[in-house]
Design an enzyme around this catalytic site. Structure first.
Site, mmCIF file in Angstrom:
data_model
loop_
_atom_site.group_PDB
_atom_site.id
_atom_site.type_symbol
_atom_site.label_atom_id
_atom_site.label_comp_id
_atom_site.label_asym_id
_atom_site.label_seq_id
_atom_site.Cartn_x
_atom_site.Cartn_y
_atom_site.Cartn_z
ATOM 1 N N CYS A 50 0.837 -1.212 0.000
ATOM 2 C CA CYS A 50 0.000 0.000 0.000
ATOM 3 C C CYS A 50 0.865 1.252 0.000
ATOM 4 O O CYS A 50 0.533 2.255 -0.650
ATOM 5 C CB CYS A 50 -0.902 0.032 1.226
ATOM 6 S SG CYS A 50 -2.020 -1.360 1.331
HETATM 7 C C1 BEZ Z 1 0.630 -4.676 1.856
HETATM 8 O O1 BEZ Z 1 0.195 -3.580 1.538
HETATM 9 O O2 BEZ Z 1 1.804 -4.954 1.735
HETATM 10 C C2 BEZ Z 1 -0.296 -5.741 2.378
HETATM 11 C C3 BEZ Z 1 -1.439 -5.382 3.077
HETATM 12 C C4 BEZ Z 1 -2.270 -6.381 3.588
HETATM 13 C C5 BEZ Z 1 -1.952 -7.703 3.375
HETATM 14 C C6 BEZ Z 1 -0.829 -8.040 2.639
HETATM 15 C C7 BEZ Z 1 0.006 -7.056 2.142
#
Ligand code: BEZ
Length: 211
Positions: free
Chosen positions: A45
């Site tokens: 994210c």
């Molecule tokens: C991420 O943004 O890296 C992420 C968020 C939730 C679950 C897995 C990855």
């Protein structure tokens, strides 16, 4: 029932990193992209938000407002936004919704219980000036989105909303487009004065009409 193409994108008000936003007021009479993130302070994210901030000028050129969402509260987003700047060199330059009560996430079907019953998946909704849903894409949490693809689709949507054309595989702005099969050859000669090439009676290419 999940929102489908052609449905009216429901309006909402939400707390964001830029204050309270009324979605329809925010969109005005332009285009919009609403996209969700699973959680704050997560690696994928963080890269995505930095990329959307970097591409903000491209969305502006297309008269398209971007609005992100993560289920964590705005107070959490405020701390995270410094990390986004540190990690990507990009300052958040669009509002990010805090949705701890999942009001917007539920309204847009951004929680997929078989993936995770508390976190939003990576949803993307492109909304037209008529407030109708023009594109939906859903990615799993483990896969970061390609926002260049979202821009490419917006280019296609904006073009095909004005001309009787569609865009072929892997098309990008400036490349030849396909004349709608419902247009007769005689009509096509008038509508597309740059001419067209017939590969099959139903597959006719013409230079992009607004170039
Ligand atoms: C991420 O943004 O890296 C992420 C968020 C939730 C679950 C897995 C990855």
């Amino acid at each position: 029932m999940a929102l489908q193409l052609g449905d009216i994108a429901p309006n909402f008000t939400a707390e964001t990193t830029e204050g309270t936003v009324d979605f329809y007021e925010y969109l005005g009479d332009g285009w919009g992209v609403l996209f969700s993130h699973p959680k704050d302070f997560t690696p994928v994210c963080t890269t995505e938000l930095g990329e959307v901030a970097r591409l903000k000028g491209e969305f502006d050129k297309r008269n398209t407002k971007v609005l992100g969402l993560s289920v964590d509260p705005v107070s959490s987003h405020e701390g995270w936004s410094q990390d986004i700047t540190d990690a990507t060199g990009q300052k958040l330059n669009f509002p990010l919704i805090g949705d701890p009560d999942r009001k917007v996430s539920d309204l847009y079907g951004m929680i997929h219980p078989n993936a995770n019953d508390t976190l939003t998946v990576r949803s993307v909704f492109v909304i037209g000036p008529d407030k109708k849903v023009k594109l939906t894409i859903t990615y799993p949490a483990s896969t970061g989105r390609n926002f260049a693809e979202i821009l490419r689709v917006i280019d296609s949507l904006q073009l095909t909303s004005k001309y009787s054309v569609s865009t072929p595989v892997n098309w990008t702005d400036g490349e030849d487009v396909i004349i709608a099969p419902a247009i007769s050859d005689d009509d096509a000669k008038e509508r597309f004065p740059k001419g067209f090439t017939t590969v099959k009676p139903y597959l006719r290419y013409t230079p992009q009409p607004n170039r």
